[in-house]
Scaffold this motif. Structure first.
Motif, PDB file in Angstrom:
ATOM      1  N   ASN A  62       0.856  -1.186   0.000  1.00  0.00           N
ATOM      2  CA  ASN A  62       0.000   0.000   0.000  1.00  0.00           C
ATOM      3  C   ASN A  62       0.890   1.234   0.000  1.00  0.00           C
ATOM      4  OD1 ASN A  62      -2.186  -1.718   0.243  1.00  0.00           O
ATOM      5  ND2 ASN A  62      -2.374  -1.429   2.440  1.00  0.00           N
ATOM      6  N   VAL A  64       0.703   5.902  -0.210  1.00  0.00           N
ATOM      7  CA  VAL A  64      -0.089   7.132  -0.208  1.00  0.00           C
ATOM      8  C   VAL A  64       0.511   8.086  -1.219  1.00  0.00           C
ATOM      9  CG1 VAL A  64      -0.859   9.096   1.178  1.00  0.00           C
ATOM     10  CG2 VAL A  64      -0.669   6.839   2.223  1.00  0.00           C
ATOM     11  N   ARG A  66       0.509  11.917  -2.494  1.00  0.00           N
ATOM     12  CA  ARG A  66       0.112  13.290  -2.160  1.00  0.00           C
ATOM     13  C   ARG A  66       0.542  14.204  -3.299  1.00  0.00           C
ATOM     14  NH1 ARG A  66       1.089  11.348   3.018  1.00  0.00           N
ATOM     15  NH2 ARG A  66      -0.588  11.792   4.456  1.00  0.00           N
ATOM     16  N   ALA A 104     -10.236   6.639  -0.713  1.00  0.00           N
ATOM     17  CA  ALA A 104      -9.466   5.614   0.006  1.00  0.00           C
ATOM     18  C   ALA A 104      -8.267   6.275   0.671  1.00  0.00           C
ATOM     19  CB  ALA A 104      -9.005   4.521  -0.955  1.00  0.00           C
ATOM     20  N   ARG A 105      -7.878   5.773   1.811  1.00  0.00           N
ATOM     21  CA  ARG A 105      -6.722   6.343   2.521  1.00  0.00           C
ATOM     22  C   ARG A 105      -5.423   6.040   1.800  1.00  0.00           C
ATOM     23  NH1 ARG A 105      -7.518   7.217   8.491  1.00  0.00           N
ATOM     24  NH2 ARG A 105      -9.777   7.184   8.743  1.00  0.00           N
ATOM     25  N   GLU A 106      -5.364   4.859   1.197  1.00  0.00           N
ATOM     26  CA  GLU A 106      -4.134   4.441   0.517  1.00  0.00           C
ATOM     27  C   GLU A 106      -4.463   3.857  -0.848  1.00  0.00           C
ATOM     28  OE1 GLU A 106      -1.253   3.028   4.118  1.00  0.00           O
ATOM     29  OE2 GLU A 106      -2.731   1.580   3.415  1.00  0.00           O
ATOM     30  N   ASP A 107      -3.521   3.993  -1.759  1.00  0.00           N
ATOM     31  CA  ASP A 107      -3.618   3.330  -3.047  1.00  0.00           C
ATOM     32  C   ASP A 107      -2.938   1.959  -2.892  1.00  0.00           C
ATOM     33  OD1 ASP A 107      -4.810   5.594  -4.227  1.00  0.00           O
ATOM     34  OD2 ASP A 107      -2.828   6.513  -4.460  1.00  0.00           O
TER      35      ASP A 107
END
Length: 113
Positions: A62, A64, A66, A104-107
């Protein structure tokens, strides 16, 4: 009397032919695989944007992404792929593509089985 029987028989034949052609068309339509699609590739990796692959896969890792200034959707997907490539190299994990979902919080980086 003969005319009405002739029209009745002709009507039955036409109705039967129509029903047969409709069911044959429907059967051939149902046999096509509607689950396979073509997705975008960036830097040699598949990008699943707001969707998931049909084939079996496992989660490689996983991450993130930004991005502060996005003018086009392609900017975000390119940034996500670049981030996943960097993390994959650092963690020494291979992956075939990424799944990006809004909210979603994470890709997710995935590897096909």
């Amino acid at each position: 009397m003969k005319k009405s029987i002739t029209f009745f028989v002709a009507g039955l034949l036409i109705t039967g032919l129509f029903a047969f052609s409709t069911t044959t068309y429907q059967r051939s339509f149902d046999q096509t695989d509607k689950g396979l699609v073509r997705v975008e590739k960036k830097s040699g990796k598949y990008v699943f944007l707001e969707c998931e692959p049909v084939g079996d896969y496992e989660i490689a890792f996983n991450f993130v992404t930004r991005v502060s200034n996005v003018s086009q959707p392609g900017d975000f997907t390119f940034a996500a792929i670049e981030k996943a490539i960097k993390i994959g190299e650092r963690k020494k994990k291979e992956f075939d593509g990424i799944i990006i979902k809004t909210g979603a919080r994470e890709d997710i980086a995935i590897k096909f089985k």
